[in-house]
Motif scaffolding. Structure first.
Motif, short mmCIF file in Angstrom:
data_model
loop_
_atom_site.label_atom_id
_atom_site.label_comp_id
_atom_site.label_asym_id
_atom_site.label_seq_id
_atom_site.Cartn_x
_atom_site.Cartn_y
_atom_site.Cartn_z
N ARG A 99 0.63 -1.21 -0.16
CA ARG A 99 -0.02 -0.10 0.13
C ARG A 99 0.87 1.20 0.06
N ASP A 100 2.08 1.30 0.94
CA ASP A 100 2.79 2.36 0.87
C ASP A 100 3.46 2.58 -0.62
N SER A 112 -0.26 9.91 -12.20
CA SER A 112 -0.07 10.66 -10.82
C SER A 112 -0.30 9.72 -9.78
N PRO A 113 0.54 10.13 -8.66
CA PRO A 113 0.79 9.10 -7.56
C PRO A 113 -0.68 8.60 -7.06
N GLY A 114 -0.80 7.36 -6.56
CA GLY A 114 -2.17 6.78 -6.42
C GLY A 114 -3.14 6.61 -7.10
N PHE A 115 -2.68 6.64 -8.51
CA PHE A 115 -3.84 6.13 -9.58
C PHE A 115 -4.24 4.71 -9.41
N ALA A 116 -3.31 3.79 -8.59
CA ALA A 116 -3.78 2.32 -8.63
C ALA A 116 -4.10 2.60 -6.67
N HIS A 117 -5.51 2.25 -6.53
CA HIS A 117 -5.99 2.46 -5.09
C HIS A 117 -6.34 1.02 -4.67
N PRO A 118 -5.66 0.42 -3.48
CA PRO A 118 -6.18 -0.80 -2.75
C PRO A 118 -7.60 -0.39 -1.86
N GLU A 119 -8.40 -1.28 -2.58
CA GLU A 119 -9.96 -1.07 -1.88
C GLU A 119 -10.16 -2.30 -0.82
N ALA A 145 -8.08 -1.03 -7.39
CA ALA A 145 -8.90 -0.21 -8.35
C ALA A 145 -7.82 0.48 -9.08
N ILE A 146 -7.79 0.65 -10.44
CA ILE A 146 -6.89 1.44 -11.34
C ILE A 146 -7.62 2.34 -12.24
N ALA A 147 -7.09 3.42 -12.06
CA ALA A 147 -7.71 4.49 -13.05
C ALA A 147 -6.93 4.49 -14.46
#
Length: 422
Positions: free
Chosen positions: A50-51, A78-85, A91-93
């Motif tokens: 996650r980090d 951009s940082p965080g475009f892949a977000h662990p739900e 989730a990937i933008a």
């Protein structure tokens, strides 16, 4: 798309000597990964993952198109475009319309380690993919170190042509004008038959996908690519490859050879190719927003003549992947442009890299009972541990013939320090 059916082969298929066809042959050459390496493999996203995802602004992305053809590109911005739900839901933008098995190499600007994630698309909505995570793995810094991907010195001779055309493509034509016209002296490619990125003088059939506009220019300049493969069950994997520019050898207009140098002995790509020959890659040139995308089929080999031609100093690669290229093109990549990864001011600082080291130390300790009591102590001394690991990497790479200055970190920040102060 989860079919394992092989796509049509290219017009010309490479003749490969000493082709490796079994896992036993492969392990006899490279050995088996250590228990510690295996412990780094996770079935879900933990805190360390996650980090890393929070800092990652770019990723190499491997998938199959609707016809079962392999594809690799760069996504993010951009940082965080892949977000662990959740630990198993990512989730990937992205606007890509993809299904089935997929794989990623997440890149953290200024950081040596990368994060590999494999899984399957389970949900698609406009601008968003949801991945069920099946495997996560923190990849060591060797690929970044070999390529010096984040070192700004590699971009000092970058030329961009007409400023009005930066970031744009001419309709129906790859944009190659943003590629470097020269490679810095500190990044000279290894000596081998033929000019880097071009077939040897006696090569037959100079036409083919590798003669498309800009393709050989990128191959001559790239120090880094991400390479995707699939196993017999259809699962996908994407891994980083880093070296000096010109490390990808053009055999002819349809054939490439990629050296596989010493590493952690996992050999995921080669193992996959034993059961499914499909492969694809995306190659980057520091300072450029263009990406070379390749696809085709590949086989591993230990042909001594081929390996000798890709030696780095006195170190000869253990293996090579011979790729029969079916498709090659150079295109502007908007994710790469948006991520702005070539701007060193946006790279992770020393404090961030130290915290990542502490996080990955806790990750390993969680799976190693003998280390649990030391986890807090190791985290406290994460900065010293970071330096010790970096020094170990660099000693190993110098033995392989790489000319690397002493850095502050595994990312190239030390290269910057040496040049500015020396």
């Amino acid at each position: 798309m989860t079919s394992n059916a092989m796509p049509p082969t290219a017009r010309k298929t490479a003749t490969v000597k000493n082709r490796i066809t079994t896992a036993e042959q492969l392990e006899a050459i490279i050995g088996r990964p250590s228990a510690m390496v295996r412990k780094k493999e996770l079935a879900e996203l933990d805190d360390a993952c996650r980090d890393m995802l929070a800092l990652a602004s770019l990723a190499g992305f491997g998938h199959l198109d609707a016809g079962g053809h392999p594809r690799t590109t760069m996504i993010g911005g951009s940082p965080g475009f892949a977000h662990p739900e959740s630990p198993t839901r990512l989730a990937i933008a992205t606007d890509l319309d993809v299904s089935g098995p997929v794989s990623f190499v997440f890149l953290l600007p200024g950081v040596g380690e990368t994060l590999r994630v494999n899984g399957t698309v389970t949900e698609r909505t406009p601008g968003r993919l949801v991945i069920t995570v099946e495997q996560a793995y923190v990849h060591c810094a060797r690929a970044i170190l070999r390529s010096r991907l984040w070192s700004p010195s590699g971009q000092q001779r970058l030329t961009t042509g007409d400023p009005a055309q930066r970031g744009k493509d001419a309709p129906g034509r790859p944009a190659a004008s943003r590629l470097p016209e020269a490679v810095g002296d500190h990044l000279r490619p290894p000596a081998h038959a033929g000019t880097p990125g071009q077939p040897p003088a006696d090569a037959e059939d100079p036409g083919g996908p590798l003669s498309e506009p800009g393709v050989r220019d990128v191959l001559a300049a790239t120090p880094f690519l991400v390479l995707s493969s699939w196993d017999g069950d259809g699962s996908s994997d994407t891994s980083p490859r880093g070296d000096v520019p010109g490390f990808v050898r053009v055999v002819d207009g349809h054939t490439l050879a990629i050296p596989d140098r010493r590493g952690n002995k996992r050999a995921d790509t080669s193992r996959n190719l034993l059961t499914d020959g499909r492969t694809s890659a995306a190659a980057l040139v520091p300072g450029s927003t263009d990406v070379l995308r390749l696809s085709g089929t590949a086989v591993p080999t230990d042909d001594p003549d081929l390996l000798a031609g890709m030696a780095q100093g006195s170190a000869v690669p253990q293996l090579a992947l011979v790729v029969t290229v079916e498709h090659a093109e150079v295109r502007h990549n908007q994710a790469l442009a948006d991520a702005n990864v070539w701007d060193a001011s946006g790279h992770a600082d020393d404090a961030t890299r130290t915290e990542l080291m502490a996080s990955t130390t806790r990750q390993l300790a969680a799976k190693t009972p003998a280390l649990r009591g030391l986890a807090k102590l190791l985290a406290v001394f994460a900065r010293l541990l970071r330096r010790a690991i970096d020094a170990t990497y660099r000693r190993a790479l110098r033995k392989e013939g790489y000319d690397l200055p002493t850095p502050d970190t595994a990312t190239g920040a030390g290269d910057r320090h040496v040049r500015q102060n020396g």
